[in-house]
Each structure stands twice: as C-alpha cells, then as structure tokens.
Scaffold this motif. Structure first.
Motif, PDB file in Angstrom:
ATOM      1  N   GLU A   1      33.672  49.024  46.151  1.00  0.00           N
ATOM      2  CA  GLU A   1      33.156  50.360  45.894  1.00  0.00           C
ATOM      3  C   GLU A   1      33.792  50.946  44.634  1.00  0.00           C
ATOM      4  N   THR A   2      33.127  51.924  44.090  1.00  0.00           N
ATOM      5  CA  THR A   2      33.619  52.580  42.882  1.00  0.00           C
ATOM      6  C   THR A   2      34.945  53.281  43.160  1.00  0.00           C
ATOM      7  N   GLY A   3      35.906  53.073  42.254  1.00  0.00           N
ATOM      8  CA  GLY A   3      37.215  53.696  42.407  1.00  0.00           C
ATOM      9  C   GLY A   3      38.200  52.901  43.223  1.00  0.00           C
ATOM     10  N   MET A   4      37.912  51.605  43.468  1.00  0.00           N
ATOM     11  CA  MET A   4      38.812  50.760  44.256  1.00  0.00           C
ATOM     12  C   MET A   4      39.884  50.097  43.401  1.00  0.00           C
ATOM     13  N   GLY A   5      39.863  50.274  42.100  1.00  0.00           N
ATOM     14  CA  GLY A   5      40.882  49.692  41.229  1.00  0.00           C
ATOM     15  C   GLY A   5      40.576  48.282  40.780  1.00  0.00           C
ATOM     16  N   LYS A   6      39.301  47.923  40.654  1.00  0.00           N
ATOM     17  CA  LYS A   6      38.940  46.562  40.242  1.00  0.00           C
ATOM     18  C   LYS A   6      39.360  46.294  38.798  1.00  0.00           C
ATOM     19  N   SER A   7      39.022  47.209  37.900  1.00  0.00           N
ATOM     20  CA  SER A   7      39.371  47.013  36.489  1.00  0.00           C
ATOM     21  C   SER A   7      40.878  47.024  36.278  1.00  0.00           C
ATOM     22  N   THR A   8      41.568  47.867  37.002  1.00  0.00           N
ATOM     23  CA  THR A   8      43.029  47.927  36.874  1.00  0.00           C
ATOM     24  C   THR A   8      43.671  46.626  37.335  1.00  0.00           C
ATOM     25  N   LEU A   9      43.153  46.049  38.417  1.00  0.00           N
ATOM     26  CA  LEU A   9      43.707  44.782  38.903  1.00  0.00           C
ATOM     27  C   LEU A   9      43.472  43.666  37.901  1.00  0.00           C
ATOM     28  N   MET A  10      42.310  43.640  37.247  1.00  0.00           N
ATOM     29  CA  MET A  10      42.042  42.612  36.245  1.00  0.00           C
ATOM     30  C   MET A  10      43.003  42.743  35.061  1.00  0.00           C
ATOM     31  N   ASP A  11      43.240  43.967  34.634  1.00  0.00           N
ATOM     32  CA  ASP A  11      44.208  44.177  33.557  1.00  0.00           C
ATOM     33  C   ASP A  11      45.593  43.694  33.969  1.00  0.00           C
ATOM     34  N   THR A  12      45.946  43.930  35.228  1.00  0.00           N
ATOM     35  CA  THR A  12      47.271  43.535  35.709  1.00  0.00           C
ATOM     36  C   THR A  12      47.376  42.030  35.852  1.00  0.00           C
ATOM     37  N   LEU A  13      46.310  41.381  36.321  1.00  0.00           N
ATOM     38  CA  LEU A  13      46.341  39.929  36.523  1.00  0.00           C
ATOM     39  C   LEU A  13      46.566  39.183  35.222  1.00  0.00           C
ATOM     40  N   PHE A  14      45.859  39.572  34.180  1.00  0.00           N
ATOM     41  CA  PHE A  14      45.923  38.841  32.916  1.00  0.00           C
ATOM     42  C   PHE A  14      46.811  39.525  31.886  1.00  0.00           C
ATOM     43  N   ASN A  15      47.534  40.561  32.314  1.00  0.00           N
ATOM     44  CA  ASN A  15      48.535  41.220  31.476  1.00  0.00           C
ATOM     45  C   ASN A  15      47.942  41.642  30.138  1.00  0.00           C
ATOM     46  N   THR A  16      46.799  42.276  30.217  1.00  0.00           N
ATOM     47  CA  THR A  16      46.135  42.768  29.010  1.00  0.00           C
ATOM     48  C   THR A  16      45.354  44.019  29.371  1.00  0.00           C
ATOM     49  N   SER A  17      44.603  44.534  28.422  1.00  0.00           N
ATOM     50  CA  SER A  17      43.816  45.747  28.659  1.00  0.00           C
ATOM     51  C   SER A  17      42.373  45.468  28.273  1.00  0.00           C
TER      52      SER A  17
END
Length: 472
Positions: A101-117
């Motif tokens: 769902e929207t606002g679950m932190g999907k994009s933030t987790l991807m940034d954290t996994l690959f250590n990038t933005s």
C-alpha cells in the motif's frame, strides 16, 4: 609440450646425421615447424669452412627455437574462472517488484538495500486503478556491473473495490514473460543483448497491524506464487513491540500455509549454505525498517530512525531483520532467484502458452513429436479450418442470397398486386369520369338545344309583336 617432427637436410655422412640426432635428444627440446622454416629463410648464415657441419646445424636450430613460457596452470579446471570473467564483462540483470500500500516505505527500503538514493515521487491515494512504474538503474560495485530494475505498484490498495487490484500486477508479469518468449521464438535472436525484464524477486510489504493478513494480501500472493518469487516482509516493523511482532509472524505463516500459498524458500541443496538458508527460511517474513537518515551512534554514522524514546538502528539485528533480508536477497541467493525465475516460473508460462497454441512433446500414440511435425500438423489443421469456414461462409452467403431473392419476389409480388389494384381503380375511375363527361356533354347539347329553341321562340314572338303594331 607436444613433439614436432623436423625434416633434416641431407648430411654428408651418416656419422654426422647420427651426431645431430644424439645432440637433439640430449638437449631435450625439438624445434617447431615454424623454427624449421625459419632456418631456410633469408636470415640463414652460411657455415664457416672451419666449423663441423653437424655443430653448425645445431647452432642454427638453437638460435631459431622459440621457448613458450606458461603463465599458469593449464587445464579445464580453469573453466569457472573463464565463466566468471565473461559474466563480469557482460554484467548482470536483476529485477525487483515491490507490492504494498501507499506509504509503506517501499522506496525507502530500496534506497537502504542498495545504499543509494533512487528517484521516487510521492504517490497520491486517489488513483482509480493500480499502476506499475519501473525504473532501471546502472549500478557498479568494484568491477561488477548490475542493471537493476525496480517496479513499484502505485495506488495498490487505495481503491474502494480491491477485488481486481492484482490484475494489473499479473498482467505486467505475464507481459515480461511474453516479451522474452517472443524474443526466443524469433528467427534471428539476440538474447545476449536482450534486456531481460522478467521479475526475479517480489517483495510483498505487509501492513504492521499485528492482527494477520488482509484478504487482498492472501488473494494477491495466491495469484503470484506460481509466477514470481514472493518474499513477504513486514514493513515499518518498529511500530509494534517485539512480543507482538513474534505473534504476528507466526499468524502470517499459519495463514499462508492454510491458504496453500507457495512463497519463495531459500535453497537448501548446497551443503555450504544449508544451515544459513534453513535458519533464514524460519525467519520469514522478515520484519524490516528502512531509513535514508544517518545518525551518529558512538563514533559511527549509521542508518537509523530517531524517536523521542530512542533510536532504531536499521542494521542492528536486535532491532529488525534488515541485515538478514539484505544478506539473503543480495549476497547469497540473487543468482538462485534468477535461475528459479527462468527454470520454474518462465518455463511454466512457456509451457502453458505453447500448449494453448496446440504444441506438445508427444503425439496421440505417446511417441515423441518434433516441433516441425507439430507445426506442419497445425498448419494443415489451420488450412482445413479455413477451408471449412470458407465453405460455411459460402453456404451462408448462398442461403442469404436465396432468402433475399425470396424476400424480393414477395415484395415484387406485392408491388404487382398493388399495381394491378391501382390500375383497376384507375380504369374504373377513368370510366366513371368518361361516363360523367358523356352525361355532361349530353346535358350541354340538351342545354344548347333548349337555348336555341328559346332563342327561336323569342325571335318568333318578337316578329309577331312587330306585325301587330304595324297593323294598328
């Protein structure tokens, strides 16, 4: 080194020839064919009169021998190194699908996994349907290049009617399979240069309610378990306590098993990884926390989330399972997920499509059938079907023509009947008018006759009146 036979020039005596052979065997090296050819080249120097012919010939050969120096061990056990070098040169492809769902932190987790933005825009909650947006990035770590594609489900779970929320996701996955299949079926294929967009891993983000899975979660995961490697994760796990999190994980696993949902299991057939992967399989679903903020903890800057009551460290295993997910997803089992996608999910889709098209490996007599035979049979059946449809259309056309002819004849008959009726009415009307005209003509003639009589009577009367007046 393999030995090569050398053609010697004719020697003046047998003793000289035997001396050459002994010298060659003592040296333990045999000149190659290229060296032998170079002896008679333009660089050839004439022997000195004081030098023995055999010694002169050996000196000439030893000057022209090229010694090959090996750079390392020679053997086919270097094949894995060759594969690694070739794979590193070509680079790798990995595609991740994030569902939640929207606002679950999907994009933030991807940034954290690959250590990038990565680039990301906040999604609204007012979309009428689920949309999938994919972004491809070129990453490099050391000398390894990775083409990473992240697919996000925008608007998932925001609609009032969530019954078909999974339809767009299933269609997208099938579309990637179909594109790869079409590339395989081409006459001139270029799979080496083809960008493989098939989904290798699906991270399904579960809302941290603590009460279990929603109906939309169960339905969506059931629809996807045969098409993609589903890995359930509990998003924003720092919003529930540890005791609630443990019970929540157990409840999720129970509901997944009760609904016969096949989630991705880390492989346990490798003896070196069986212990770690078995332990990680027991940790599913992973309770993760993502963050793009860095907080100083001691002397280090760590990814963390700060709250009034404390700090949640993303890479601290006592706080969340982020490091376990990163270990299993990127470091340990990335290649396995690529293989499972190709060998299980794609093959299942390919088999289904080819069977739908009528292709099979065996015939009616359970004997192997080649693809060409099946194609020829399908072509014959297709031609027969076309002929049958053509005949049906021809018969239908003939029937329609006959029906139209019958209809036209009936209309023509009706028109003729109406024409006869009108003609008869016209004739009767004409006769009536003719009779009326005749009667009028008779009345006119009678009128004219009476008029003439009246005029004659008036003239006679006037004449008589004039005679009487003269007599008077």
């Amino acid at each position: 080194m393999a030995s090569v036979a050398v053609e010697r020039p004719p020697s003046p005596s047998s003793s000289h020839a035997s001396g050459i052979g002994d010298r060659t065997s003592r040296e333990g090296s045999v000149p190659s064919s290229a060296s032998t050819r170079s002896v008679s080249s333009s660089a050839f120097t004439a022997p000195s009169p004081d030098l023995h012919l055999g010694d002169w010939y050996i000196d000439q050969i030893e000057e022209k021998i090229r010694t090959l120096k090996l750079s390392g061990h020679v053997g086919f056990d270097s094949l894995p190194d060759q594969l690694v070098a070739k794979s590193t040169q070509n680079g790798f492809t990995f595609n991740i699908l994030c569902i939640g769902e929207t606002g679950m932190g999907k994009s933030t987790l991807m940034d954290t996994l690959f250590n990038t933005s990565f680039e990301s825009n906040p999604a609204p909650h007012t979309l009428p349907a689920v949309k999938l947006k994919s972004h491809t990035y070129e990453l490099q770590e050391s000398n390894v290049r990775l083409k990473l594609t992240i697919v996000d489900t925008v608007g998932y779970g925001d609609q009032i009617n969530k019954g078909d929320s999974f339809t767009a996701i299933v269609d997208y996955i099938d579309k990637q399979f179909d594109d790869y299949l079409q590339e395989e079926l081409k006459i001139k294929r270029s799979l080496s240069a083809y960008h493989d967009s098939r989904i290798h891993a699906c991270l399904y983000f579960i809302c941290p309610t603590g009460h279990g899975l929603k109906s939309i979660d169960l339905v969506c995961m059931k629809k996807l378990d045969s098409k993609v490697n589903v890995i359930p994760v509990i998003a924003k796990a720092d919003t529930i306590s540890k005791s609630e999190l443990t019970k929540f994980k157990q409840r999720i696993i129970q509901e997944i098993k009760a609904n016969c949902i096949q989630i991705y299991q880390f492989p346990t057939d490798d003896d070196t990884m069986v212990k770690v992967n078995t332990e990680m399989n027991n940790q599913i679903p992973f309770a993760v926390v993502g963050s793009t903020d860095f907080v100083r903890v001691g002397n280090k800057m760590l990814r963390a989330r700060q709250y009034p009551w404390g700090t949640v460290q993303v890479e601290n295993e006592s706080h969340c399972d982020f490091t376990k997910l990163r270990e299993m997803l990127i470091r340990t089992n990335m290649e396995d997920m690529r293989e499972v996608t190709h060998q299980r999910h794609y093959e299942l889709y390919r088999k289904k499509i080819l069977e739908t098209m009528g292709f099979s490996d065996v015939g009616l007599d359970n004997q192997p059938v080649s693809f060409q035979q099946t194609f020829e049979q399908k072509r014959v059946e297709h031609r027969e079907e076309l002929q049958r449809k053509e005949d049906e259309m021809r018969q239908t056309f003939v029937l329609r023509v006959k029906e139209k002819e019958t209809e036209l004849k009936e209309v023509e008959k009706e028109l003729y009947t109406k024409y006869d009726t009108l003609k008869r009415e016209h004739a009767e009307e004409k006769k009536r008018f003719e009779d009326l005209k005749k009667r009028l003509d008779e009345e006119k003639a009678e009128f004219q006759k009476r008029k003439h009589q009246v005029a004659t009577q008036q003239l006679t009367s006037h004449t008589l009146t004039l005679g009487k007046s003269k007599k008077k």
